[in-house]
Scaffold this motif. Structure first.
Motif, PDB file in Angstrom:
ATOM      1  N   THR A  15    -159.873   9.613  -2.866  1.00  0.00           N
ATOM      2  CA  THR A  15    -160.865   8.886  -2.083  1.00  0.00           C
ATOM      3  C   THR A  15    -162.246   8.988  -2.715  1.00  0.00           C
ATOM      4  O   THR A  15    -162.999   8.008  -2.741  1.00  0.00           O
ATOM      5  N   GLU A  16    -162.588  10.153  -3.248  1.00  0.00           N
ATOM      6  CA  GLU A  16    -163.862  10.306  -3.954  1.00  0.00           C
ATOM      7  C   GLU A  16    -163.918   9.362  -5.156  1.00  0.00           C
ATOM      8  O   GLU A  16    -164.943   8.725  -5.406  1.00  0.00           O
ATOM      9  N   THR A  17    -162.817   9.270  -5.883  1.00  0.00           N
ATOM     10  CA  THR A  17    -162.748   8.367  -7.033  1.00  0.00           C
ATOM     11  C   THR A  17    -162.916   6.919  -6.601  1.00  0.00           C
ATOM     12  O   THR A  17    -163.672   6.156  -7.207  1.00  0.00           O
ATOM     13  N   ASP A  18    -162.219   6.539  -5.530  1.00  0.00           N
ATOM     14  CA  ASP A  18    -162.312   5.170  -5.024  1.00  0.00           C
ATOM     15  C   ASP A  18    -163.716   4.858  -4.524  1.00  0.00           C
ATOM     16  O   ASP A  18    -164.221   3.746  -4.721  1.00  0.00           O
ATOM     17  N   LEU A  19    -164.365   5.824  -3.882  1.00  0.00           N
ATOM     18  CA  LEU A  19    -165.724   5.632  -3.395  1.00  0.00           C
ATOM     19  C   LEU A  19    -166.692   5.426  -4.560  1.00  0.00           C
ATOM     20  O   LEU A  19    -167.523   4.517  -4.531  1.00  0.00           O
ATOM     21  N   THR A  20    -166.560   6.235  -5.579  1.00  0.00           N
ATOM     22  CA  THR A  20    -167.407   6.088  -6.761  1.00  0.00           C
ATOM     23  C   THR A  20    -167.222   4.716  -7.385  1.00  0.00           C
ATOM     24  O   THR A  20    -168.197   4.033  -7.724  1.00  0.00           O
ATOM     25  N   ALA A  31    -167.150   0.596  -0.081  1.00  0.00           N
ATOM     26  CA  ALA A  31    -167.815   1.897  -0.136  1.00  0.00           C
ATOM     27  C   ALA A  31    -167.943   2.496   1.259  1.00  0.00           C
ATOM     28  O   ALA A  31    -167.712   3.692   1.446  1.00  0.00           O
ATOM     29  N   GLU A  32    -168.266   1.675   2.247  1.00  0.00           N
ATOM     30  CA  GLU A  32    -168.357   2.164   3.627  1.00  0.00           C
ATOM     31  C   GLU A  32    -166.998   2.634   4.138  1.00  0.00           C
ATOM     32  O   GLU A  32    -166.900   3.669   4.799  1.00  0.00           O
ATOM     33  N   VAL A  33    -165.966   1.874   3.829  1.00  0.00           N
ATOM     34  CA  VAL A  33    -164.614   2.247   4.246  1.00  0.00           C
ATOM     35  C   VAL A  33    -164.208   3.569   3.605  1.00  0.00           C
ATOM     36  O   VAL A  33    -163.703   4.478   4.280  1.00  0.00           O
ATOM     37  N   GLU A  39    -165.050  11.233   4.950  1.00  0.00           N
ATOM     38  CA  GLU A  39    -165.558  12.076   6.036  1.00  0.00           C
ATOM     39  C   GLU A  39    -164.419  12.561   6.929  1.00  0.00           C
ATOM     40  O   GLU A  39    -164.393  13.721   7.340  1.00  0.00           O
ATOM     41  N   ASP A  40    -163.484  11.668   7.246  1.00  0.00           N
ATOM     42  CA  ASP A  40    -162.328  12.050   8.062  1.00  0.00           C
ATOM     43  C   ASP A  40    -161.481  13.114   7.373  1.00  0.00           C
ATOM     44  O   ASP A  40    -161.043  14.079   7.999  1.00  0.00           O
ATOM     45  N   LEU A  41    -161.245  12.940   6.079  1.00  0.00           N
ATOM     46  CA  LEU A  41    -160.439  13.903   5.334  1.00  0.00           C
ATOM     47  C   LEU A  41    -161.128  15.261   5.251  1.00  0.00           C
ATOM     48  O   LEU A  41    -160.483  16.303   5.396  1.00  0.00           O
ATOM     49  N   ARG A  42    -162.433  15.250   5.020  1.00  0.00           N
ATOM     50  CA  ARG A  42    -163.180  16.512   4.960  1.00  0.00           C
ATOM     51  C   ARG A  42    -163.181  17.213   6.320  1.00  0.00           C
ATOM     52  O   ARG A  42    -163.081  18.434   6.392  1.00  0.00           O
ATOM     53  N   ARG A  43    -163.286  16.447   7.395  1.00  0.00           N
ATOM     54  CA  ARG A  43    -163.238  17.023   8.740  1.00  0.00           C
ATOM     55  C   ARG A  43    -161.864  17.645   8.994  1.00  0.00           C
ATOM     56  O   ARG A  43    -161.758  18.751   9.515  1.00  0.00           O
ATOM     57  N   VAL A  50    -159.175  24.482   5.104  1.00  0.00           N
ATOM     58  CA  VAL A  50    -158.948  24.156   3.695  1.00  0.00           C
ATOM     59  C   VAL A  50    -160.311  24.028   3.018  1.00  0.00           C
ATOM     60  O   VAL A  50    -161.153  23.217   3.432  1.00  0.00           O
ATOM     61  N   GLU A  51    -160.532  24.828   2.002  1.00  0.00           N
ATOM     62  CA  GLU A  51    -161.794  24.784   1.259  1.00  0.00           C
ATOM     63  C   GLU A  51    -161.778  23.603   0.302  1.00  0.00           C
ATOM     64  O   GLU A  51    -160.848  23.435  -0.484  1.00  0.00           O
ATOM     65  N   VAL A  52    -162.825  22.800   0.394  1.00  0.00           N
ATOM     66  CA  VAL A  52    -162.916  21.597  -0.420  1.00  0.00           C
ATOM     67  C   VAL A  52    -164.102  21.735  -1.361  1.00  0.00           C
ATOM     68  O   VAL A  52    -165.223  21.958  -0.917  1.00  0.00           O
TER      69      VAL A  52
END
Length: 57
Positions: A15-20, A31-33, A39-43, A50-52
């Motif tokens: 997701t980070e790659t796709d956002l970039t 980018a908003e999606v 944010e959902d995955l990090r939550r 789980v440490e990210v």
């Protein structure tokens, strides 16, 4: 590392790659999606302890 943790970390990385990529191409909607998904995955990771480590996205 269990399968849940590994899968979650893999999804965060993807997701980070796709956002970039969305930001680089100027696709504001995507980018908003992707930002919302990240944010959902990090939550979810935080809820399960789980440490990210992020790429700063």
């Amino acid at each position: 590392m269990d399968a849940f943790t590994a899968g979650l970390l893999q999804r965060i990385e993807a997701t980070e790659t796709d956002l970039t990529r969305a930001r680089e191409t100027g696709d504001e909607f995507l980018a908003e999606v992707e930002q919302g998904e990240l944010e959902d995955l990090r939550r979810l990771a935080a809820e399960h302890g789980v440490e990210v480590t992020t790429a700063g996205v």
